[in-house]
Motif scaffolding. Sequence first.
Motif, PDB file in Angstrom:
ATOM      1  N   UNK A   1      -1.384 -17.174   1.426  1.00 30.07           N
ATOM      2  CA  UNK A   1      -2.269 -16.023   1.628  1.00 30.07           C
ATOM      3  C   UNK A   1      -1.702 -14.744   1.019  1.00 30.07           C
ATOM      4  N   UNK A   2      -0.395 -14.550   1.139  1.00 31.03           N
ATOM      5  CA  UNK A   2       0.225 -13.291   0.695  1.00 31.03           C
ATOM      6  C   UNK A   2       0.747 -13.349  -0.736  1.00 31.03           C
ATOM      7  N   UNK A   3       1.089 -14.536  -1.225  1.00 27.87           N
ATOM      8  CA  UNK A   3       1.657 -14.723  -2.567  1.00 27.87           C
ATOM      9  C   UNK A   3       2.765 -13.711  -2.875  1.00 27.87           C
ATOM     10  N   UNK A   4       3.860 -13.781  -2.118  1.00 28.60           N
ATOM     11  CA  UNK A   4       5.004 -12.912  -2.426  1.00 28.60           C
ATOM     12  C   UNK A   4       5.660 -13.369  -3.726  1.00 28.60           C
ATOM     13  N   UNK A   5       6.582 -12.592  -4.215  1.00 33.67           N
ATOM     14  CA  UNK A   5       7.314 -13.000  -5.415  1.00 33.67           C
ATOM     15  C   UNK A   5       8.350 -14.072  -5.107  1.00 33.67           C
TER      16      UNK A   5
ATOM     17  N   UNK B   1       6.839 -28.179  -4.299  1.00 25.35           N
ATOM     18  CA  UNK B   1       5.700 -28.445  -5.188  1.00 25.35           C
ATOM     19  C   UNK B   1       4.622 -27.382  -5.038  1.00 25.35           C
ATOM     20  N   UNK B   2       4.336 -26.997  -3.795  1.00 28.39           N
ATOM     21  CA  UNK B   2       3.276 -26.023  -3.530  1.00 28.39           C
ATOM     22  C   UNK B   2       3.640 -24.638  -4.051  1.00 28.39           C
ATOM     23  N   UNK B   3       4.869 -24.175  -3.764  1.00 26.56           N
ATOM     24  CA  UNK B   3       5.219 -22.817  -4.187  1.00 26.56           C
ATOM     25  C   UNK B   3       5.359 -22.735  -5.711  1.00 26.56           C
ATOM     26  N   UNK B   4       5.776 -23.829  -6.338  1.00 29.31           N
ATOM     27  CA  UNK B   4       5.844 -23.834  -7.800  1.00 29.31           C
ATOM     28  C   UNK B   4       4.450 -23.671  -8.402  1.00 29.31           C
ATOM     29  N   UNK B   5       3.480 -24.348  -7.808  1.00 32.40           N
ATOM     30  CA  UNK B   5       2.089 -24.235  -8.285  1.00 32.40           C
ATOM     31  C   UNK B   5       1.572 -22.810  -8.130  1.00 32.40           C
ATOM     32  N   UNK B   6       1.996 -22.108  -7.076  1.00 33.48           N
ATOM     33  CA  UNK B   6       1.538 -20.738  -6.840  1.00 33.48           C
ATOM     34  C   UNK B   6       2.298 -19.700  -7.663  1.00 33.48           C
ATOM     35  N   UNK B   7       3.394 -20.092  -8.281  1.00 37.45           N
ATOM     36  CA  UNK B   7       4.202 -19.131  -9.026  1.00 37.45           C
ATOM     37  C   UNK B   7       5.106 -18.288  -8.153  1.00 37.45           C
ATOM     38  N   UNK B   8       5.401 -18.777  -6.941  1.00 40.91           N
ATOM     39  CA  UNK B   8       6.318 -18.092  -6.031  1.00 40.91           C
ATOM     40  C   UNK B   8       7.706 -18.700  -6.221  1.00 40.91           C
TER      41      UNK B   8
ATOM     42  N   UNK C   1       0.815  -1.220   0.000  1.00 36.63           N
ATOM     43  CA  UNK C   1       0.000   0.000   0.000  1.00 36.63           C
ATOM     44  C   UNK C   1       0.844   1.265   0.000  1.00 36.63           C
ATOM     45  N   UNK C   2       2.128   1.148   0.306  1.00 33.86           N
ATOM     46  CA  UNK C   2       3.000   2.323   0.352  1.00 33.86           C
ATOM     47  C   UNK C   2       3.398   2.811  -1.037  1.00 33.86           C
ATOM     48  N   UNK C   3       3.123   1.977  -2.055  1.00 33.59           N
ATOM     49  CA  UNK C   3       3.536   2.293  -3.438  1.00 33.59           C
ATOM     50  C   UNK C   3       5.055   2.396  -3.582  1.00 33.59           C
ATOM     51  N   UNK C   4       5.767   1.781  -2.662  1.00 33.16           N
ATOM     52  CA  UNK C   4       7.220   1.672  -2.788  1.00 33.16           C
ATOM     53  C   UNK C   4       7.529   0.374  -3.514  1.00 33.16           C
ATOM     54  N   UNK C   5       8.228   0.458  -4.628  1.00 34.40           N
ATOM     55  CA  UNK C   5       8.522  -0.753  -5.383  1.00 34.40           C
ATOM     56  C   UNK C   5       9.653  -1.518  -4.713  1.00 34.40           C
ATOM     57  N   UNK C   6       9.371  -2.733  -4.281  1.00 32.55           N
ATOM     58  CA  UNK C   6      10.372  -3.622  -3.710  1.00 32.55           C
ATOM     59  C   UNK C   6       9.856  -5.047  -3.883  1.00 32.55           C
ATOM     60  N   UNK C   7      10.750  -5.973  -4.190  1.00 31.61           N
ATOM     61  CA  UNK C   7      10.387  -7.376  -4.308  1.00 31.61           C
ATOM     62  C   UNK C   7      10.222  -7.949  -2.904  1.00 31.61           C
ATOM     63  N   UNK C   8       9.079  -8.564  -2.643  1.00 29.54           N
ATOM     64  CA  UNK C   8       8.805  -9.117  -1.316  1.00 29.54           C
ATOM     65  C   UNK C   8       9.221 -10.584  -1.275  1.00 29.54           C
ATOM     66  N   UNK C   9      10.056 -10.889  -0.291  1.00 29.39           N
ATOM     67  CA  UNK C   9      10.581 -12.240  -0.076  1.00 29.39           C
ATOM     68  C   UNK C   9      10.233 -12.624   1.358  1.00 29.39           C
ATOM     69  N   UNK C  10       9.286 -13.552   1.527  1.00 33.83           N
ATOM     70  CA  UNK C  10       8.866 -13.955   2.865  1.00 33.83           C
ATOM     71  C   UNK C  10       9.584 -15.227   3.295  1.00 33.83           C
ATOM     72  N   UNK C  11       9.998 -15.276   4.556  1.00 32.93           N
ATOM     73  CA  UNK C  11      10.567 -16.505   5.078  1.00 32.93           C
ATOM     74  C   UNK C  11       9.511 -17.610   5.104  1.00 32.93           C
ATOM     75  N   UNK C  12       9.952 -18.832   4.814  1.00 29.32           N
ATOM     76  CA  UNK C  12       9.108 -20.005   5.029  1.00 29.32           C
ATOM     77  C   UNK C  12       9.853 -20.983   5.931  1.00 29.32           C
ATOM     78  N   UNK C  13      10.748 -20.432   6.749  1.00 31.15           N
ATOM     79  CA  UNK C  13      11.626 -21.264   7.555  1.00 31.15           C
ATOM     80  C   UNK C  13      11.139 -21.540   8.965  1.00 31.15           C
ATOM     81  N   UNK C  14      10.002 -20.981   9.343  1.00 34.20           N
ATOM     82  CA  UNK C  14       9.519 -21.195  10.706  1.00 34.20           C
ATOM     83  C   UNK C  14       8.772 -22.533  10.785  1.00 34.20           C
ATOM     84  N   UNK C  15       8.795 -23.140  11.962  1.00 35.06           N
ATOM     85  CA  UNK C  15       8.043 -24.370  12.169  1.00 35.06           C
ATOM     86  C   UNK C  15       8.860 -25.632  12.012  1.00 35.06           C
TER      87      UNK C  15
END
Length: 297
Positions: free
Chosen positions: A119-123, A153-160, A74-88
């Motif tokens: 839910x977030x579908x980061x890049x 398999x899951x992230x490939x299906x989502x295009x992440x 929502x900030x309109x700042x262009x940045x590629x979002x990379x979310x950790x999936x390392x928890x758990x």
Amino acid sequence: MNFDVVVTCAVTGAGDTTGKNPHVPVTPKEIADSAIAAAKAGAAVAHIHVRDLETKQGSRDPKLFKEVVDRVRDSNTDVVINLTAGMGGDWVPSAEDPAMPGPGTDMISAEERLLHIGECLPEICSLDCGTLNFGDGDNIYISTPPTLRKMAEMVKEWGVKPELEVFELGHIRFANQMIKEGLIADPPMFQICLGIPWGADQSVDTMKVMKDHLPQDASWASFGISRMQMPMAAAAVAMGGNVRVGLEDNIFLDRGVPARNEDLVTRVVEIIERMGGRAVTPQEARNKLSLRGADAS
């Protein structure tokens, strides 16, 4: 030498650092604001963890991730979002019965580890490619082959795009196996993680050995921790790689001087420029890394 460098800022991490540096962001607003400041300083990618608002320790609450991502977008700042999936994937054996989990254990399924990604579908999202003795205590970080195959398999299906985080050579070996099995979209993207006890040491020799085991078409970045953050960034650029800096990996700008994320990004951009290169824009990073949102042309 890489003359067009993708700079990633790892904004907060999950480590016990908030009491050591007042600039480590904790709330979703603080994390989003810090990611935006890092982007304005020259980071093309923001690697994002979230933290529990009461304990200030790492969290995997999808609502916290969603708030951070929404604030950045929502900030309109262009940045590629990379979310950790390392928890758990944390296992700490019980002192009374080592066959049972003790305090600090947090083991969940592949699907649960990726709830916030879906839910977030980061890049980009991270994919930690193996198990590791994490530090000098009893904490073991566990990512088994079936779990990793399911997550890939899951992230490939989502295009992440999965950022294949590798902490030692065995992790690269398994990542390459997943690539052979078609679980990772071409071209693969690696993060060589150095200096974490007890993974690969942070040295030029170690970085080169690990880089040489990557597929020829792979894009890669590397980072070191603490005072080796900038030396390892310079080594990565010299070897043709991209870089990661940020408060997840190092909380000081200089000896005794607490850093802000934007300070660390500014410092590494200066190093890149003095080496004759430049930090690329977020859109150039998308194109270079073959992310969703890359220019079709």
